[in-house]
Scaffold this motif. Structure first.
Motif, PDB file in Angstrom:
ATOM      1  N   THR A  62      13.823 -13.361   7.143  1.00  0.00           N
ATOM      2  CA  THR A  62      14.281 -12.060   6.656  1.00  0.00           C
ATOM      3  C   THR A  62      13.263 -11.479   5.679  1.00  0.00           C
ATOM      4  N   LEU A  63      13.428 -10.196   5.369  1.00  0.00           N
ATOM      5  CA  LEU A  63      12.560  -9.553   4.381  1.00  0.00           C
ATOM      6  C   LEU A  63      12.613 -10.303   3.053  1.00  0.00           C
ATOM      7  N   ALA A  64      13.814 -10.708   2.636  1.00  0.00           N
ATOM      8  CA  ALA A  64      13.950 -11.428   1.364  1.00  0.00           C
ATOM      9  C   ALA A  64      13.194 -12.755   1.397  1.00  0.00           C
ATOM     10  N   GLU A  65      13.233 -13.452   2.533  1.00  0.00           N
ATOM     11  CA  GLU A  65      12.518 -14.733   2.641  1.00  0.00           C
ATOM     12  C   GLU A  65      11.004 -14.525   2.625  1.00  0.00           C
ATOM     13  N   TRP A  66      10.546 -13.465   3.262  1.00  0.00           N
ATOM     14  CA  TRP A  66       9.110 -13.155   3.202  1.00  0.00           C
ATOM     15  C   TRP A  66       8.702 -12.814   1.768  1.00  0.00           C
ATOM     16  N   GLN A  67       9.521 -12.039   1.087  1.00  0.00           N
ATOM     17  CA  GLN A  67       9.196 -11.667  -0.294  1.00  0.00           C
ATOM     18  C   GLN A  67       9.153 -12.894  -1.203  1.00  0.00           C
ATOM     19  N   GLN A  68      10.066 -13.830  -0.981  1.00  0.00           N
ATOM     20  CA  GLN A  68      10.066 -15.051  -1.791  1.00  0.00           C
ATOM     21  C   GLN A  68       8.788 -15.857  -1.555  1.00  0.00           C
ATOM     22  N   LEU A  69       8.348 -15.935  -0.292  1.00  0.00           N
ATOM     23  CA  LEU A  69       7.104 -16.646   0.008  1.00  0.00           C
ATOM     24  C   LEU A  69       5.925 -15.966  -0.681  1.00  0.00           C
ATOM     25  N   LEU A  70       5.920 -14.641  -0.664  1.00  0.00           N
ATOM     26  CA  LEU A  70       4.840 -13.902  -1.318  1.00  0.00           C
ATOM     27  C   LEU A  70       4.812 -14.181  -2.821  1.00  0.00           C
ATOM     28  N   GLU A  71       5.989 -14.254  -3.428  1.00  0.00           N
ATOM     29  CA  GLU A  71       6.068 -14.440  -4.883  1.00  0.00           C
ATOM     30  C   GLU A  71       5.748 -15.869  -5.300  1.00  0.00           C
ATOM     31  N   THR A  72       6.185 -16.847  -4.502  1.00  0.00           N
ATOM     32  CA  THR A  72       6.116 -18.248  -4.947  1.00  0.00           C
ATOM     33  C   THR A  72       5.185 -19.118  -4.118  1.00  0.00           C
ATOM     34  N   GLY A  73       4.655 -18.593  -3.006  1.00  0.00           N
ATOM     35  CA  GLY A  73       3.855 -19.417  -2.109  1.00  0.00           C
ATOM     36  C   GLY A  73       2.400 -19.525  -2.513  1.00  0.00           C
ATOM     37  N   ASN A  74       1.729 -20.476  -1.879  1.00  0.00           N
ATOM     38  CA  ASN A  74       0.289 -20.670  -2.034  1.00  0.00           C
ATOM     39  C   ASN A  74      -0.418 -20.192  -0.769  1.00  0.00           C
TER      40      ASN A  74
END
Length: 456
Positions: A232-244
């Motif tokens: 989902t958009l929210a899951e993509w945004q979380q990856l962008l914020e917290t991912g490497n």
């Protein structure tokens, strides 16, 4: 009557065909630098890591503030015309892990006003099943765009024709300080043997305000029944914020001017230049291109690069305005860049001349060590170019022609004439040659103008 012999005896007795010995052919001629230059349109170029096996950020131009991995965000806003290019491969790490990898491209509006993004042209295709790498002839007429081998080949073919694939909207509006998905598509491997697949994407966009962009890789999420779903958009945004950064990382490039063997690396950054337009003429003071003498030829380099300038001293690779430290220093290969070349041919002799125009893939050199272009006959096994080119010209009857021709060339392949023109004395003929440099091709190539020596 011949006695019956065991099949294996025949097999042993049948001589193995002797492979045709490969010869190197030198074509003595001049290779000229290509006039013109790239435009200044920024290109979001996401090609590293090429093979993606761990989730993460492929390329982010977001500001680093507030992000867990600040080094993964390059802080580059887009406004007006810009392109998004992405070319990535999913490869299962084990037979037990055949999850679908998703490629997401997200745009963010940092302002207090809505931003509209026009999708001018766009296409995205998989290797399997959309565009498998099949064997094709060296040259095939491609009027409808149905001839292609590989997703990069198919995508460039679509954009050359000005198309927008139906999966893309004509326009998206991003509310203030919000994000929207421009792309959320799978790269499935579960049914493939070996479990490997690729996706190529090119989008030409125009925004009426500032936006940031990110390409991300995430494995499919699971539904309650065990089936897969897209993030989902929210899951993509979380990856962008917290991912490497996604992995594994590609081989790091050789620093410029380092000397020795050149490792180009893969591109992950914002390149400058979407199109290269040029008029090929004798000099800036005239508006024609004199044909070569009978039996001779000259060429212009295409997609020349460091250590592959073909004697022109010209590097056409797009410069990178921002990049990750372990990725390419330039957009070597100019994947997705469109070349628009005009050839105002002029027969300045007092005899009829037969002119051919060819795309060729000579042996890569920086300086021409043999005084001309080097070719192999038969060509090497490796395919170095597969893509469609467009030719527009008036034929010998004066009728305007527009032709799309699909080409497949191996390393060292001299190519076949794309067009033959019989030019009377004083004749002027404009030929326009256009193509987008396809992913999976290996530069450089040359565009050759040849005066054919007609046998009496």
């Amino acid at each position: 009557m011949l006695p019956l012999l065991p099949v294996f005896t025949f097999a042993q007795a049948t001589p193995t065909p002797t492979p045709t010995p490969q010869q190197e052919i030198v074509q003595p001629q001049q290779v000229r630098p290509l006039p013109g230059s790239l435009d200044t349109v920024p290109v979001f170029n996401s090609n590293s890591p090429e093979v993606v096996q761990t989730e993460g950020i492929l390329l982010s131009t977001f500001p680093p503030s507030g992000k867990k991995a600040a080094n993964a965000h390059l802080n580059f806003p887009f406004q007006g015309r810009f392109d998004i290019f992405a070319h990535h491969i999913a490869k299962a790490t084990s037979p037990e892990d055949l999850r679908t990898l998703y490629l997401g491209v997200l745009l963010h509006n940092p302002s207090t006003q809505p931003v509209t993004v026009d999708v001018l042209q766009a296409a995205s295709y998989l290797s399997q099943p959309d565009a498998p790498f099949i064997e094709l002839p060296p040259q095939t007429e491609n009027p409808l765009g149905t001839i292609f081998a590989g997703p990069g080949d198919r995508v460039m073919n679509e954009i050359l024709r000005g198309r927008r694939q139906s999966i893309f909207p004509a326009q998206i509006t991003i509310p203030p300080q919000q994000s929207r998905m421009l792309l959320n598509l799978p790269i499935p491997v579960q049914t493939l043997e070996p479990p490997i697949n690729g996706r190529s994407t090119l989008m030409r966009l125009r925004s009426n305000g500032r936006v940031y962009a990110a390409s991300l890789a995430m494995f499919a999420k699971s539904n309650a029944d065990g089936s897969e779903r897209s993030p989902t958009l929210a899951e993509w945004q979380q990856l962008l914020e917290t991912g490497n950064l996604a992995g594994p990382r590609d081989l790091a490039p050789t620093p410029p001017e380092a000397g020795g063997k050149v490792i180009y690396g893969r591109v992950a950054g914002v390149a400058q230049g979407s199109q290269w337009q040029a008029q090929l003429v004798d000099s800036p003071n005239v508006r024609y291109l004199s044909i070569p003498p009978r039996g001779q030829a000259f060429s212009y380099g295409l997609s020349t690069l460091t250590a592959g300038r073909q004697g022109t001293n010209q590097v056409q690779s797009a410069p990178l305005m921002v990049r990750y430290p372990d990725t390419a220093y330039q957009a070597h290969g100019n994947y997705g860049i469109e070349y628009n070349l005009s050839l105002p041919l002029y027969n300045n002799t007092n005899q009829q001349q037969t002119i051919s125009i060819l795309l060729q893939t000579p042996i890569k050199e920086d300086e021409l060590t043999q005084g001309g272009l080097r070719f192999l006959t038969p060509p090497a096994a490796q395919t170095f170019f597969r893509g469609t080119v467009r030719l527009r010209y008036s034929d010998d009857r004066g009728l305007p022609q527009t032709r799309y021709v699909h080409l497949v060339q191996k390393r060292g392949q001299a190519g076949e004439p794309l067009v033959l023109l019989n030019m009377p004395p004083g004749d002027r003929r404009l030929v326009q040659f256009d193509f987008l440099y396809p992913p999976d091709a290996t530069p450089p190539q040359v565009l050759t103008i040849q005066n054919v020596k007609v046998e009496n």
